[in-house]
Motif scaffolding. Structure first.
Motif, PDB file in Angstrom:
ATOM      1  N   LEU A 131      79.613 -30.612 -37.904  1.00  0.00           N
ATOM      2  CA  LEU A 131      78.432 -29.753 -38.020  1.00  0.00           C
ATOM      3  C   LEU A 131      77.646 -29.750 -36.713  1.00  0.00           C
ATOM      4  O   LEU A 131      77.147 -28.712 -36.276  1.00  0.00           O
ATOM      5  CB  LEU A 131      77.551 -30.219 -39.178  1.00  0.00           C
ATOM      6  CG  LEU A 131      78.094 -29.924 -40.574  1.00  0.00           C
ATOM      7  CD1 LEU A 131      77.146 -30.458 -41.642  1.00  0.00           C
ATOM      8  CD2 LEU A 131      78.304 -28.429 -40.768  1.00  0.00           C
ATOM      9  N   LEU A 132      77.534 -30.918 -36.081  1.00  0.00           N
ATOM     10  CA  LEU A 132      76.852 -30.981 -34.792  1.00  0.00           C
ATOM     11  C   LEU A 132      77.611 -30.175 -33.741  1.00  0.00           C
ATOM     12  O   LEU A 132      77.020 -29.540 -32.871  1.00  0.00           O
ATOM     13  CB  LEU A 132      76.727 -32.437 -34.331  1.00  0.00           C
ATOM     14  CG  LEU A 132      75.704 -33.287 -35.077  1.00  0.00           C
ATOM     15  CD1 LEU A 132      75.839 -34.745 -34.684  1.00  0.00           C
ATOM     16  CD2 LEU A 132      74.290 -32.797 -34.794  1.00  0.00           C
ATOM     17  N   ARG A 133      78.923 -30.191 -33.835  1.00  0.00           N
ATOM     18  CA  ARG A 133      79.753 -29.498 -32.860  1.00  0.00           C
ATOM     19  C   ARG A 133      79.686 -27.978 -33.030  1.00  0.00           C
ATOM     20  O   ARG A 133      79.700 -27.234 -32.060  1.00  0.00           O
ATOM     21  CB  ARG A 133      81.207 -29.960 -33.010  1.00  0.00           C
ATOM     22  CG  ARG A 133      82.136 -29.523 -31.882  1.00  0.00           C
ATOM     23  CD  ARG A 133      83.583 -29.786 -32.249  1.00  0.00           C
ATOM     24  NE  ARG A 133      83.793 -31.136 -32.726  1.00  0.00           N
ATOM     25  CZ  ARG A 133      83.974 -32.188 -31.935  1.00  0.00           C
ATOM     26  NH1 ARG A 133      83.943 -32.043 -30.631  1.00  0.00           N
ATOM     27  NH2 ARG A 133      84.179 -33.381 -32.454  1.00  0.00           N
ATOM     28  N   ARG A 134      79.586 -27.532 -34.287  1.00  0.00           N
ATOM     29  CA  ARG A 134      79.748 -26.109 -34.553  1.00  0.00           C
ATOM     30  C   ARG A 134      78.471 -25.388 -34.972  1.00  0.00           C
ATOM     31  O   ARG A 134      78.414 -24.154 -34.938  1.00  0.00           O
ATOM     32  CB  ARG A 134      80.823 -25.926 -35.628  1.00  0.00           C
ATOM     33  CG  ARG A 134      82.171 -26.490 -35.185  1.00  0.00           C
ATOM     34  CD  ARG A 134      83.175 -26.616 -36.310  1.00  0.00           C
ATOM     35  NE  ARG A 134      83.587 -25.321 -36.830  1.00  0.00           N
ATOM     36  CZ  ARG A 134      84.552 -25.163 -37.724  1.00  0.00           C
ATOM     37  NH1 ARG A 134      85.199 -26.219 -38.188  1.00  0.00           N
ATOM     38  NH2 ARG A 134      84.874 -23.961 -38.152  1.00  0.00           N
ATOM     39  N   SER A 135      77.457 -26.126 -35.367  1.00  0.00           N
ATOM     40  CA  SER A 135      76.216 -25.480 -35.788  1.00  0.00           C
ATOM     41  C   SER A 135      75.458 -24.928 -34.591  1.00  0.00           C
ATOM     42  O   SER A 135      75.477 -25.504 -33.506  1.00  0.00           O
ATOM     43  CB  SER A 135      75.330 -26.486 -36.533  1.00  0.00           C
ATOM     44  OG  SER A 135      74.072 -25.906 -36.828  1.00  0.00           O
ATOM     45  N   ARG A 136      74.775 -23.810 -34.806  1.00  0.00           N
ATOM     46  CA  ARG A 136      73.916 -23.237 -33.768  1.00  0.00           C
ATOM     47  C   ARG A 136      72.443 -23.453 -34.092  1.00  0.00           C
ATOM     48  O   ARG A 136      71.572 -22.921 -33.414  1.00  0.00           O
ATOM     49  CB  ARG A 136      74.196 -21.727 -33.617  1.00  0.00           C
ATOM     50  CG  ARG A 136      75.635 -21.380 -33.291  1.00  0.00           C
ATOM     51  CD  ARG A 136      76.182 -22.197 -32.136  1.00  0.00           C
ATOM     52  NE  ARG A 136      75.420 -21.992 -30.908  1.00  0.00           N
ATOM     53  CZ  ARG A 136      75.482 -22.796 -29.849  1.00  0.00           C
ATOM     54  NH1 ARG A 136      76.236 -23.879 -29.887  1.00  0.00           N
ATOM     55  NH2 ARG A 136      74.776 -22.528 -28.770  1.00  0.00           N
ATOM     56  N   ARG A 137      72.162 -24.214 -35.121  1.00  0.00           N
ATOM     57  CA  ARG A 137      70.786 -24.476 -35.520  1.00  0.00           C
ATOM     58  C   ARG A 137      70.409 -25.915 -35.174  1.00  0.00           C
ATOM     59  O   ARG A 137      71.279 -26.777 -35.008  1.00  0.00           O
ATOM     60  CB  ARG A 137      70.614 -24.259 -37.036  1.00  0.00           C
ATOM     61  CG  ARG A 137      71.095 -22.920 -37.546  1.00  0.00           C
ATOM     62  CD  ARG A 137      70.411 -21.772 -36.834  1.00  0.00           C
ATOM     63  NE  ARG A 137      68.966 -21.811 -37.008  1.00  0.00           N
ATOM     64  CZ  ARG A 137      68.093 -21.199 -36.198  1.00  0.00           C
ATOM     65  NH1 ARG A 137      68.527 -20.525 -35.149  1.00  0.00           N
ATOM     66  NH2 ARG A 137      66.804 -21.269 -36.429  1.00  0.00           N
ATOM     67  N   PRO A 138      69.116 -26.215 -35.072  1.00  0.00           N
ATOM     68  CA  PRO A 138      68.699 -27.609 -34.872  1.00  0.00           C
ATOM     69  C   PRO A 138      69.166 -28.467 -36.049  1.00  0.00           C
ATOM     70  O   PRO A 138      69.046 -28.054 -37.206  1.00  0.00           O
ATOM     71  CB  PRO A 138      67.169 -27.517 -34.829  1.00  0.00           C
ATOM     72  CG  PRO A 138      66.877 -26.097 -34.452  1.00  0.00           C
ATOM     73  CD  PRO A 138      67.966 -25.283 -35.081  1.00  0.00           C
TER      74      PRO A 138
END
Length: 308
Positions: A131-138
Motif C-alpha cells: 500500500l505504501l508502494r502503490r498508494s497515491r494518498r498520505p
C-alpha cells in the motif's frame, strides 16, 4: 457528509489479544484525526478469500454469515465518530484497498503493521509495504511500538510534528501537507534534516578515488552551509503561514534512525516524511533507516509520495 475523509484498513476479525489491541489503536488514532480534521471515517475490512471460493458465492459474505456481529460493529463505529461507515469486501487485500482508495479518494489512509519480520525485512511482502508502494494518498502507519499512552503527548498544547525532509522537491508534498495539517490543528513543527549521509558518501568517494583529503573539509562545509540556507527558506515558508516552527540539522555521521528516536523522546505526536516517485523512502534515509523509523517509532508516521 464532511469534505474530508479518512480510510482505515482495519482487521475487525482480529482474534489474538495483540491483534485486537492493534485494531483498537487504529480506531482510536483514526477517530482522533477525524475530530481534528472534521473528517468522515470509512473502515474497510477485506476478507482474503481465494477467487475460486468467491465464484458462485460458495462462501457467504460476512454480513450474511454474522449479521448481528456486523450490526454491533457498525453501532460501535458510529459511537466512536458519528457518520462512520463500515465497508466489507472480499478478495486480495492490497487490490481491494487500492480500489477503495480510488473510489473514496480519502485525505488519509490509516493502517497498522506487525513488523514481525525484523528490521531487514520490515514491510517486505506485506500489505503495508504494498500500500505504501502503490498508494497515491498520505498513509498513516502505526508500527508495533506505537504507544497509545503517548498520544497525544500533551493534549492541551496541540500536536507536535517532526517533519523529516531531504530539502529537495521530493519532500515538497510532505512539507505542504505538514503546513496544512499544522494550520488545521495549530500544531508546532520541527523541521529535521541530516547532512550525515551525503558527507559520509563524500568521504567514501574521496577515499576510493584517492582524491587529496585537504579539499574534503571545504566541500563538507559547503554541504552544511547549503543545508542551513535551504532550511531557513523552508522555515520562512512555515512562518508566512503563521506557524510555529524550529529547525534541527543533524551534522554528524551517526545512524539517522537513532537520531530520530532520540528526538522523539522530546514529546512529539507525529512524524511526517515523503517518498520519491520511484517509491523508495527519502534518499536521506538510506538502508534500514526508514524501516527502523516506522518499526521503532512510538508515535504515528505519515508517509506521502512525492508530487512527481
Amino acid at each position: 457528509m464532511a469534505s474530508v475523509s479518512i480510510l482505515v484498513a482495519d482487521d475487525i476479525m482480529a482474534q489474538s489479544k495483540k491483534a485486537r489491541k492493534r485494531s483498537d489503536d487504529l480506531r482510536s488514532i483514526a477517530t482522533h484525526f477525524a475530530r481534528l480534521l472534521k473528517a468522515d471515517l470509512h473502515f474497510l475490512y477485506v476478507e482474503d478469500i481465494p477467487e475460486r471460493l468467491r465464484k458462485g458465492d460458495k462462501i457467504k459474505s460476512l454480513d450474511q454469515r454474522n449479521p448481528q456481529m456486523t450490526a454491533k460493529l457498525r453501532a460501535e463505529l458510529e459511537a466512536l465518530n458519528p457518520g462512520s461507515e463500515l465497508h466489507l469486501d472480499r478478495g486480495n487485500p492490497i487490490l481491494k484497498a487500492l480500489e477503495w482508495e480510488k473510489k473514496l479518494n480519502p485525505d488519509l489512509i490509516v493502517l497498522g503493521t506487525r513488523g514481525h519480520k525484523g528490521l531487514s525485512k520490515f514491510f517486505l511482502g506485506s500489505v503495508a509495504e504494498e500500500l505504501l508502494r502503490r498508494s497515491r494518498r498520505p498513509v498513516l502507519v502505526l508500527g508495533p511500538h506505537y504507544s497509545s499512552a503517548e498520544f497525544p503527548a500533551n493534549p492541551r498544547a496541540g500536536l507536535r510534528i517532526l517533519l523529516l525532509s531531504d530539502l529537495t522537491s521530493a519532500s515538497s508534498r510532505a512539507e505542504a501537507y505538514t503546513r496544512k495539517l499544522a494550520q488545521k490543528t495549530k500544531a508546532r513543527v520541527t523541521l529535521m534534516h541530516s547532512v550525515g549521509d551525503p558527507i559520509m558518501r563524500l568521504r567514501q568517494i574521496y577515499a576510493q578515488s584517492r582524491i587529496p583529503m585537504y579539499s574534503l573539509e571545504k566541500e563538507v562545509q559547503e554541504i552544511k552551509d547549503f543545508a542551513r540556507i535551504q532550511m531557513k527558506k523552508k522555515m520562512e515558508r512555515f512562518k508566512e503561514d503563521g506557524l510555529t516552527v524550529q529547525a534541527k540539522l543533524i551534522e554528524h555521521d551517526r545512524d539517522l534512525a537513532d537520531d530520530i528516536q532520540d528526538e522523539l523522546t522530546e514529546g512529539y505526536d507525529l512524524v511526517v516524511m515523503g517518498t520519491h516517485a520511484h517509491n523508495r523512502l527519502l534518499t536521506v534515509f538510506l538502508g534500514s533507516t526508514s524501516r527502523k523509523t516506522c518499526l521503532l517509532s512510538s508515535v504515528p508516521v505519515i508517509i506521502l509520495p512525492s508530487s512527481s
